[in-house]
Design a protein around this motif. Structure first.
Motif, PDB file in Angstrom:
ATOM      1  N   PRO A 290     -67.677  68.187 100.273  1.00 40.09           N
ATOM      2  CA  PRO A 290     -68.134  67.695  98.965  1.00 40.09           C
ATOM      3  C   PRO A 290     -66.938  67.325  98.085  1.00 40.09           C
ATOM      4  N   VAL A 291     -67.054  66.228  97.350  1.00 43.64           N
ATOM      5  CA  VAL A 291     -65.927  65.702  96.585  1.00 43.64           C
ATOM      6  C   VAL A 291     -65.396  66.730  95.580  1.00 43.64           C
ATOM      7  N   LEU A 292     -66.271  67.480  94.949  1.00 43.39           N
ATOM      8  CA  LEU A 292     -65.807  68.451  93.958  1.00 43.39           C
ATOM      9  C   LEU A 292     -65.005  69.565  94.616  1.00 43.39           C
ATOM     10  N   PHE A 293     -65.393  69.978  95.801  1.00 47.68           N
ATOM     11  CA  PHE A 293     -64.643  71.012  96.518  1.00 47.68           C
ATOM     12  C   PHE A 293     -63.257  70.512  96.902  1.00 47.68           C
ATOM     13  N   VAL A 294     -63.178  69.287  97.381  1.00 48.02           N
ATOM     14  CA  VAL A 294     -61.886  68.720  97.764  1.00 48.02           C
ATOM     15  C   VAL A 294     -60.974  68.602  96.541  1.00 48.02           C
ATOM     16  N   LEU A 295     -61.532  68.144  95.440  1.00 52.51           N
ATOM     17  CA  LEU A 295     -60.752  68.006  94.206  1.00 52.51           C
ATOM     18  C   LEU A 295     -60.203  69.357  93.759  1.00 52.51           C
ATOM     19  N   LEU A 296     -61.053  70.368  93.763  1.00 57.35           N
ATOM     20  CA  LEU A 296     -60.625  71.700  93.334  1.00 57.35           C
ATOM     21  C   LEU A 296     -59.601  72.302  94.284  1.00 57.35           C
ATOM     22  N   ASP A 297     -59.802  72.110  95.566  1.00 51.66           N
ATOM     23  CA  ASP A 297     -58.945  72.749  96.563  1.00 51.66           C
ATOM     24  C   ASP A 297     -57.568  72.102  96.651  1.00 51.66           C
ATOM     25  N   GLN A 298     -57.513  70.782  96.557  1.00 57.76           N
ATOM     26  CA  GLN A 298     -56.262  70.080  96.837  1.00 57.76           C
ATOM     27  C   GLN A 298     -55.521  69.570  95.605  1.00 57.76           C
ATOM     28  N   TYR A 299     -56.178  69.549  94.464  1.00 59.43           N
ATOM     29  CA  TYR A 299     -55.543  68.920  93.306  1.00 59.43           C
ATOM     30  C   TYR A 299     -55.532  69.791  92.055  1.00 59.43           C
ATOM     31  N   ALA A 300     -56.595  70.520  91.775  1.00 61.52           N
ATOM     32  CA  ALA A 300     -56.710  71.266  90.515  1.00 61.52           C
ATOM     33  C   ALA A 300     -55.891  72.548  90.544  1.00 61.52           C
ATOM     34  N   PRO A 301     -55.460  73.039  89.354  1.00 65.22           N
ATOM     35  CA  PRO A 301     -54.751  74.324  89.277  1.00 65.22           C
ATOM     36  C   PRO A 301     -55.632  75.458  89.804  1.00 65.22           C
ATOM     37  N   ILE A 302     -55.029  76.464  90.380  1.00 68.29           N
ATOM     38  CA  ILE A 302     -55.762  77.536  91.028  1.00 68.29           C
ATOM     39  C   ILE A 302     -56.667  78.289  90.054  1.00 68.29           C
ATOM     40  N   GLY A 303     -56.178  78.529  88.822  1.00 66.80           N
ATOM     41  CA  GLY A 303     -56.995  79.245  87.843  1.00 66.80           C
ATOM     42  C   GLY A 303     -58.257  78.475  87.489  1.00 66.80           C
ATOM     43  N   LEU A 304     -58.122  77.169  87.321  1.00 64.64           N
ATOM     44  CA  LEU A 304     -59.272  76.330  87.001  1.00 64.64           C
ATOM     45  C   LEU A 304     -60.215  76.250  88.198  1.00 64.64           C
ATOM     46  N   THR A 305     -59.657  76.215  89.390  1.00 63.33           N
ATOM     47  CA  THR A 305     -60.480  76.198  90.603  1.00 63.33           C
ATOM     48  C   THR A 305     -61.344  77.441  90.690  1.00 63.33           C
ATOM     49  N   VAL A 306     -60.737  78.588  90.453  1.00 60.96           N
ATOM     50  CA  VAL A 306     -61.478  79.851  90.509  1.00 60.96           C
ATOM     51  C   VAL A 306     -62.598  79.855  89.470  1.00 60.96           C
ATOM     52  N   LEU A 307     -62.287  79.411  88.261  1.00 58.73           N
ATOM     53  CA  LEU A 307     -63.279  79.423  87.182  1.00 58.73           C
ATOM     54  C   LEU A 307     -64.471  78.521  87.521  1.00 58.73           C
ATOM     55  N   VAL A 308     -64.195  77.317  88.000  1.00 58.89           N
ATOM     56  CA  VAL A 308     -65.281  76.389  88.328  1.00 58.89           C
ATOM     57  C   VAL A 308     -66.102  76.918  89.493  1.00 58.89           C
ATOM     58  N   LEU A 309     -65.427  77.462  90.502  1.00 58.68           N
ATOM     59  CA  LEU A 309     -66.161  77.987  91.657  1.00 58.68           C
ATOM     60  C   LEU A 309     -67.031  79.185  91.277  1.00 58.68           C
ATOM     61  N   CYS A 310     -66.541  80.018  90.382  1.00 59.50           N
ATOM     62  CA  CYS A 310     -67.360  81.136  89.891  1.00 59.50           C
ATOM     63  C   CYS A 310     -68.611  80.602  89.205  1.00 59.50           C
ATOM     64  N   GLY A 311     -68.423  79.549  88.418  1.00 58.57           N
ATOM     65  CA  GLY A 311     -69.566  78.952  87.749  1.00 58.57           C
ATOM     66  C   GLY A 311     -70.541  78.329  88.727  1.00 58.57           C
ATOM     67  N   LEU A 312     -70.022  77.665  89.773  1.00 56.02           N
ATOM     68  CA  LEU A 312     -70.891  77.034  90.763  1.00 56.02           C
ATOM     69  C   LEU A 312     -71.689  78.066  91.559  1.00 56.02           C
ATOM     70  N   VAL A 313     -71.030  79.151  91.944  1.00 53.30           N
ATOM     71  CA  VAL A 313     -71.747  80.215  92.652  1.00 53.30           C
ATOM     72  C   VAL A 313     -72.818  80.805  91.745  1.00 53.30           C
ATOM     73  N   GLY A 314     -72.458  81.019  90.478  1.00 50.39           N
ATOM     74  CA  GLY A 314     -73.433  81.551  89.530  1.00 50.39           C
ATOM     75  C   GLY A 314     -74.601  80.616  89.324  1.00 50.39           C
TER      76      GLY A 314
END
Length: 506
Positions: A290-314
């Motif tokens: 999924p495009v959002l996962f690739v963006l978070l994994d390969q480009y976004a800062p790790i802290g922001l990645t964690v925050l967005v992924l927590c929100g997505l799981v929630g």
């Protein structure tokens, strides 16, 4: 880091869910509709949690990245439109009715046969909705943790059912506030990061101002409008939305909650679409995930990645648990005939039966998610079916006294047959290849995609009106004499709730 952050967020949500579960006190009314005493901000958070799921986030971003802004935004904007329409027209009267499940309305208005038909359709459609959210969870754990897809699906489902099975709608409402806060901060943070580091340089013809996506069939206009209508009107009969409307402490609180949730849905989901469109300038066209996962994994800062992924799981858990709760309630109460017991010292059979029913409903959704690995498309298909079959009897049944039981049965049957026939004959579904059930034929091509939504809805509407006018009117069921005069102004109707059954206003 990612695993730890997601694990902590899940642990906090589950802990809150279990903590507030003590408010259930063995009463199915508390479990299913929050005791009908929740304030608007809690109901608004719960409604937002039902709308902002991973269908409306991952589905939104994948479609926007491939086809343009409106292809993706049609998902969250359709949900926000539904909440707005519900707030304007239906939140107050439906809250006043004192119902425990949405199919109760069909029984009181049209009788047992319509209640059963509506319940079966709603249960199937919402298992599709749950499956779409479980799919996203499976993809997430597979992409970031290397976990087998099916195991990720099972994990998300198990966590969601664990605390909802204990705390019901109250647990769902309180945890949704946390989950929606996380994803709102994550969405805004991602937009700020993209703007400050790469800029919001969106290719011509793909952004929000590219209105050809809403006017030119060659640019997907028919599909985009079909998505907006399927969600904007079809989602009005959503059992999880209505359960939250029933839970508000007053009709005005229900209305305010709908408007709050609509605004929140737009504020969360639209930034995701803008971000992935801007990411086109530096991301490859072909992506492994999924495009959002690739963006978070390969480009976004790790802290922001964690925050967005927590929100997505929630978000995934919030929608899944509310929908599973609503499905189980429908199956037990409206199909099984189990009713609430008020007598002191006696256990409430509806509470126990609903908790038990959550297990098979969850297993069915898991199987569906393993078989059909789609996100946003499952959301649209579910409410496309509701639009074709149930929206017309609900809306016209509320505002037009002339409608009859025969008309409701006919409209449901015709809408269902037309929609299913067109579905299996159309090679694509909302722009995606129809891999669920397609019968190869030379009559319908991919250019017909989107039109089945309007045709099936029109067929149901025409059938309901014609049959109503051709059959003798019957008295509304469950009428209370003191409020019967309100039928001519149904949107301001009210009901009186007895110990055993709500009474529908005439």
């Amino acid at each position: 880091m990612i695993l730890l952050g997601v694990a902590i967020s899940i642990a906090v949500v589950v802990a809150v869910g279990f903590y507030v579960s003590k408010r259930i006190e063995g009463d199915s009314s508390n479990f299913l509709v929050g005791g009908r005493m929740l304030p608007f901000w809690l109901v608004g958070g719960a409604l937002m949690g039902a709308a902002v799921d991973t269908n409306a986030t991952l589905g939104n971003t994948d479609l926007a990245f491939e086809f343009g802004f409106w292809a993706g935004a049609a998902l969250p904007l359709g949900l926000a439109l539904c909440l707005t329409i519900t707030g304007i027209f239906f939140a107050k009267p439906m809250n006043r009715m004192g119902l425990t499940s949405f199919p109760d309305y069909y029984r009181l208005r049209f009788g047992r046969s319509v209640e059963v038909g509506a319940s079966v359709l709603l249960a199937v459609a919402f298992c599709m909705l749950v499956a779409g959210n479980l799919v996203a969870g499976g993809f997430l754990f597979n992409y970031f943790l290397g976990m087998p897809y099916w195991l990720g699906v099972v994990l998300i489902a198990a966590i969601a059912v664990a605390y909802t099975g204990t705390g019901g709608l109250i647990a769902d409402a309180y945890t949704a506030i946390i989950q929606m806060s996380l994803i709102l901060i994550g969405a805004i943070g991602l937009l700020v990061w993209m703007t400050t580091t790469h800029g919001l340089d969106i290719a011509e013809g793909t952004g929000p101002l590219a209105l050809g996506q809403l006017s030119d069939p060659a640019q997907g206009a028919v599909i985009n409008w079909a998505t907006l209508i399927a969600l904007g009107i079809g989602d009005i009969v959503a059992i999880d939305f209505m359960a939250r409307v029933f839970s508000a402490k007053s009709p005005e609180a229900a209305r305010k909650a709908c408007f709050t949730a609509a605004a929140g849905t737009v504020a969360i989901c639209v930034p995701f679409g803008l971000v992935v469109l801007a990411a086109h300038s530096f991301m490859p066209a072909e992506l492994d995930g999924p495009v959002l996962f690739v963006l978070l994994d390969q480009y976004a800062p790790i802290g922001l990645t964690v925050l967005v992924l927590c929100g997505l799981v929630g978000a995934s858990m919030s929608t899944a648990n509310g929908a599973i709760l609503a499905i189980s309630n429908v199956c037990v109460r409206n199909l099984g005939g189990v009713r609430r017991v008020h007598e002191p010292g006696k256990k409430d059979p509806l509470l126990k039966a609903t908790r038990i029913a959550m297990v098979p409903m969850t297993l069915f959704s898991i199987l569906f998610a393993v078989y059909v690995q789609q996100t946003g498309i499952l959301l649209t298909l579910a409410f496309d079916l509701m639009l074709a079959c149930l929206a017309v009897p609900f809306i016209l049944g509320l505002v037009w006294r002339r409608g009859t039981t025969t008309a409701a049965v006919a409209a449901i049957g015709v809408g269902f047959v037309v929609r299913i026939v067109l579905f299996v004959m159309t090679p694509t579904m909302f722009g995606v290849e129809n891999t669920i059930l397609y019968i190869p034929n030379s009559l319908i091509t991919a250019s017909f995609d989107g039109w089945p939504t309007f045709i099936a809805f029109g067929a149901g509407l025409l059938t309901y009106v014609v049959v109503s006018l051709m059959t003798p009117p019957a008295p509304l069921r469950g009428l209370d004499i003191q409020v019967a005069q309100d039928v001519d102004d149904a949107l301001d109707s009210t009901t009186v709730e007895t110990e055993t059954e709500p009474v529908l206003a005439g």
